[in-house]
Structures are given as structure tokens and as C-alpha cells.
Design a protein around this motif. Structure first.
Motif, PDB file in Angstrom:
ATOM      1  N   THR A 100       0.876  -1.160   0.000  1.00 14.29           N
ATOM      2  CA  THR A 100       0.000   0.000   0.000  1.00 14.29           C
ATOM      3  C   THR A 100       0.915   1.211   0.000  1.00 14.29           C
ATOM      4  OG1 THR A 100      -1.712  -1.161   1.239  1.00 14.29           O
ATOM      5  CG2 THR A 100      -1.786   1.247   1.289  1.00 14.29           C
ATOM      6  N   VAL A 101       0.583   2.203  -0.804  1.00 16.96           N
ATOM      7  CA  VAL A 101       1.424   3.395  -0.911  1.00 16.96           C
ATOM      8  C   VAL A 101       0.546   4.627  -0.815  1.00 16.96           C
ATOM      9  CG1 VAL A 101       1.386   3.268  -3.427  1.00 16.96           C
ATOM     10  CG2 VAL A 101       3.173   4.566  -2.338  1.00 16.96           C
ATOM     11  N   TYR A 102       1.018   5.627  -0.071  1.00 19.66           N
ATOM     12  CA  TYR A 102       0.265   6.867   0.071  1.00 19.66           C
ATOM     13  C   TYR A 102       1.208   8.059   0.107  1.00 19.66           C
ATOM     14  CZ  TYR A 102       1.379   6.476   5.070  1.00 19.66           C
ATOM     15  OH  TYR A 102       2.036   6.379   6.272  1.00 19.66           O
ATOM     16  N   VAL A 103       0.608   9.236  -0.072  1.00 17.13           N
ATOM     17  CA  VAL A 103       1.360  10.495  -0.118  1.00 17.13           C
ATOM     18  C   VAL A 103       0.905  11.335   1.077  1.00 17.13           C
ATOM     19  CG1 VAL A 103       1.974  12.477  -1.557  1.00 17.13           C
ATOM     20  CG2 VAL A 103       1.235  10.337  -2.634  1.00 17.13           C
ATOM     21  N   PRO A 104       1.749  11.464   2.101  1.00 18.03           N
ATOM     22  CA  PRO A 104       1.326  12.219   3.296  1.00 18.03           C
ATOM     23  C   PRO A 104       0.886  13.651   3.002  1.00 18.03           C
ATOM     24  CG  PRO A 104       3.353  11.010   3.733  1.00 18.03           C
ATOM     25  CD  PRO A 104       3.075  10.882   2.258  1.00 18.03           C
ATOM     26  N   SER A 105       1.483  14.306   2.017  1.00 20.24           N
ATOM     27  CA  SER A 105       1.139  15.697   1.734  1.00 20.24           C
ATOM     28  C   SER A 105      -0.120  15.852   0.887  1.00 20.24           C
ATOM     29  CB  SER A 105       2.314  16.403   1.052  1.00 20.24           C
ATOM     30  OG  SER A 105       2.633  15.766  -0.157  1.00 20.24           O
ATOM     31  N   LEU A 106      -0.689  14.733   0.416  1.00 23.90           N
ATOM     32  CA  LEU A 106      -1.929  14.766  -0.371  1.00 23.90           C
ATOM     33  C   LEU A 106      -2.953  13.854   0.304  1.00 23.90           C
ATOM     34  CD1 LEU A 106      -0.423  14.431  -3.989  1.00 23.90           C
ATOM     35  CD2 LEU A 106      -1.049  16.528  -2.775  1.00 23.90           C
TER      36      LEU A 106
END
Length: 67
Positions: A16-22
Motif C-alpha cells: 500500500t502506498v500513500y502520499v502524506p502531503s496529499l
């Protein structure tokens, strides 16, 4: 533009991959390369201009910024 992404092993396998700033920009993939390709597409869609939603409103000015 450079964005930091976080990859976490998934319980079902893959990542699972995510973008903390978005906030809400998240994806997944069977391996790291697939997860990164998928999050890149998700980022592009997340940042896609929504000009049509605002241009019909009177007095609204839409401009683009390059970062």
C-alpha cells in the motif's frame, strides 16, 4: 515537483502506498514498482485541474501555478 511517498507491506501481499502531503491519495500494487507506478497515476489524477467546476461561476478567476 518532488513528493514523498510511503510504501507499507500489505497483509494480503504487495504494498500500500500513500502520499502524506496529499490527503486521501493512496494506491497499492503487487510489488514496489507496480505500487510506485500506480501512485504516480493517482497523484496525477489528484492534482488534475478542476477548472470546469469553477469557470461557470460568475466572478471566479482560475489560474495555474507551476511548482
Amino acid at each position: 515537483m518532488k513528493l514523498r511517498v510511503i510504501l507499507e507491506p500489505s497483509d494480503e501481499g504487495g504494498y500500500t502506498v500513500y502520499v502524506p502531503s496529499l490527503p486521501g491519495c493512496i494506491s497499492e500494487g503487487e510489488n514496489i514498482d507496480e505500487a510506485l507506478a500506480n501512485i504516480q497515476e493517482a497523484i496525477e489524477l489528484y492534482l488534475e485541474p478542476v477548472e470546469n467546476e469553477f469557470s461557470a461561476q460568475e466572478g471566479i478567476i482560475v489560474r495555474e501555478l507551476v511548482l
